[in-house]
Design a protein around this motif. Structure first.
Motif, PDB file in Angstrom:
ATOM      1  N   GLY A  95       0.805  -1.211   0.000  1.00 42.42           N
ATOM      2  CA  GLY A  95       0.000   0.000   0.000  1.00 42.42           C
ATOM      3  C   GLY A  95       0.833   1.254   0.000  1.00 42.42           C
ATOM      4  N   ASN A  96       2.006   1.228   0.642  1.00 45.33           N
ATOM      5  CA  ASN A  96       2.878   2.403   0.648  1.00 45.33           C
ATOM      6  C   ASN A  96       3.372   2.736  -0.749  1.00 45.33           C
ATOM      7  N   TRP A 119      -3.180  14.036   9.447  1.00 43.53           N
ATOM      8  CA  TRP A 119      -3.708  12.739   9.018  1.00 43.53           C
ATOM      9  C   TRP A 119      -2.602  11.880   8.433  1.00 43.53           C
ATOM     10  N   MET A 120      -1.649  12.478   7.719  1.00 36.50           N
ATOM     11  CA  MET A 120      -0.548  11.706   7.138  1.00 36.50           C
ATOM     12  C   MET A 120       0.376  11.146   8.223  1.00 36.50           C
ATOM     13  N   PHE A 121       0.623  11.943   9.267  1.00 38.32           N
ATOM     14  CA  PHE A 121       1.423  11.434  10.385  1.00 38.32           C
ATOM     15  C   PHE A 121       0.678  10.295  11.094  1.00 38.32           C
ATOM     16  N   GLN A 141      -0.050   5.222  13.423  1.00 37.29           N
ATOM     17  CA  GLN A 141      -1.182   4.507  14.020  1.00 37.29           C
ATOM     18  C   GLN A 141      -1.790   3.502  13.034  1.00 37.29           C
ATOM     19  N   HIS A 142      -2.323   4.019  11.953  1.00 38.37           N
ATOM     20  CA  HIS A 142      -3.108   3.233  10.995  1.00 38.37           C
ATOM     21  C   HIS A 142      -2.291   2.119  10.349  1.00 38.37           C
ATOM     22  N   GLU A 143      -1.148   2.459   9.773  1.00 42.72           N
ATOM     23  CA  GLU A 143      -0.376   1.468   9.025  1.00 42.72           C
ATOM     24  C   GLU A 143       0.095   0.316   9.906  1.00 42.72           C
ATOM     25  N   ASP A 159      -6.061  11.964   1.915  1.00 40.50           N
ATOM     26  CA  ASP A 159      -6.929  10.920   1.366  1.00 40.50           C
ATOM     27  C   ASP A 159      -6.122   9.880   0.601  1.00 40.50           C
ATOM     28  N   ILE A 160      -5.157  10.343  -0.196  1.00 38.38           N
ATOM     29  CA  ILE A 160      -4.353   9.413  -0.993  1.00 38.38           C
ATOM     30  C   ILE A 160      -3.570   8.479  -0.081  1.00 38.38           C
ATOM     31  N   CYS A 161      -2.941   9.033   0.967  1.00 39.40           N
ATOM     32  CA  CYS A 161      -2.085   8.183   1.800  1.00 39.40           C
ATOM     33  C   CYS A 161      -2.912   7.192   2.612  1.00 39.40           C
ATOM     34  N   LEU A 162      -4.077   7.602   3.096  1.00 34.63           N
ATOM     35  CA  LEU A 162      -4.899   6.670   3.881  1.00 34.63           C
ATOM     36  C   LEU A 162      -5.633   5.660   3.008  1.00 34.63           C
TER      37      LEU A 162
END
Length: 201
Positions: free
Chosen positions: A10-11, A93-95, A100-102, A159-162
């Motif tokens: 995904g990255n 959100w990117m941080f 957290q998310h990844e 949005d793109i990164c998440l």
């Protein structure tokens, strides 16, 4: 430019997605997990942090880390808000995506998807990741209720990164995406952007 990209990651995907949305020309060099190409790229010094993605600029400089690459590619485009507060929110959100998310959404998906990692997918660990992932997805769900994008009135780098790992949270990670109608609407909105490409594109 050249992008050293892990096709299943995904990255790497979120960089390929932004390149497509921006119509930027770039040669993609596939360096899949445990492949000879990955080993060669490391041996050649093309992966400064030992992993993909890495963007090699026209002048030969190497830029690692997916969200740093997004920031470099996105400068001066509609995917970076002009308002200072919206810009800072986008970065927030990117941080959050990386710290957290990844580490939950992507990790659970990887333990299920990659044969070399399945021995690490103990029942207790998978249940813990499932519970934590649902809580993280709920944060996104709450944010997206009543709005199309995470920040502002246009898709941004946030949005793109998440999107990179959320788009496979159900299919790879086994998360119950039926719980999250606002996220599903948001996913469809990104997939409807002009020049969108999917993970396999």
């Amino acid at each position: 430019m050249k992008l050293y990209s892990m096709p299943s990651s995904g990255n790497s995907y979120k960089v390929r997605l932004l390149l497509a949305l921006l119509g930027r020309d770039c040669t993609t060099i596939d360096v899949e997990d445990n492949s000879p190409e990955l080993a060669q790229a490391k041996a050649d010094g093309r992966l400064p942090f030992g992993k993909a993605p890495v963007l090699q600029l026209d002048d030969g400089r190497l830029l690692p880390e997916s969200n740093a690459i997004l920031s470099w590619l996105g400068r001066g485009t509609e995917y970076v808000p002009g308002d200072a507060f919206d810009h800072a929110q986008m970065l927030g959100w990117m941080f959050w995506e990386q710290n957290q998310h990844e580490g939950v959404i992507a990790v659970r998906g990887a333990l299920s998807f990659y044969p070399s990692r399945k021995h690490l997918a103990t029942p207790d660990r998978m249940q813990d990741l499932l519970d934590r992932g649902h809580a993280l997805l709920q944060i996104m769900e709450n944010r997206l209720r009543g709005r199309d994008w995470l920040v502002g009135d246009h898709a941004s780098l946030a949005d793109i990164c998440l999107y990179g790992y959320t788009c496979t949270a159900g299919s790879r990670g086994g998360f119950d995406m039926a719980r999250f109608p606002a996220i599903n609407r948001w996913l469809a909105g990104i997939a409807a952007l002009p020049d969108y490409v999917g993970l396999e594109g």
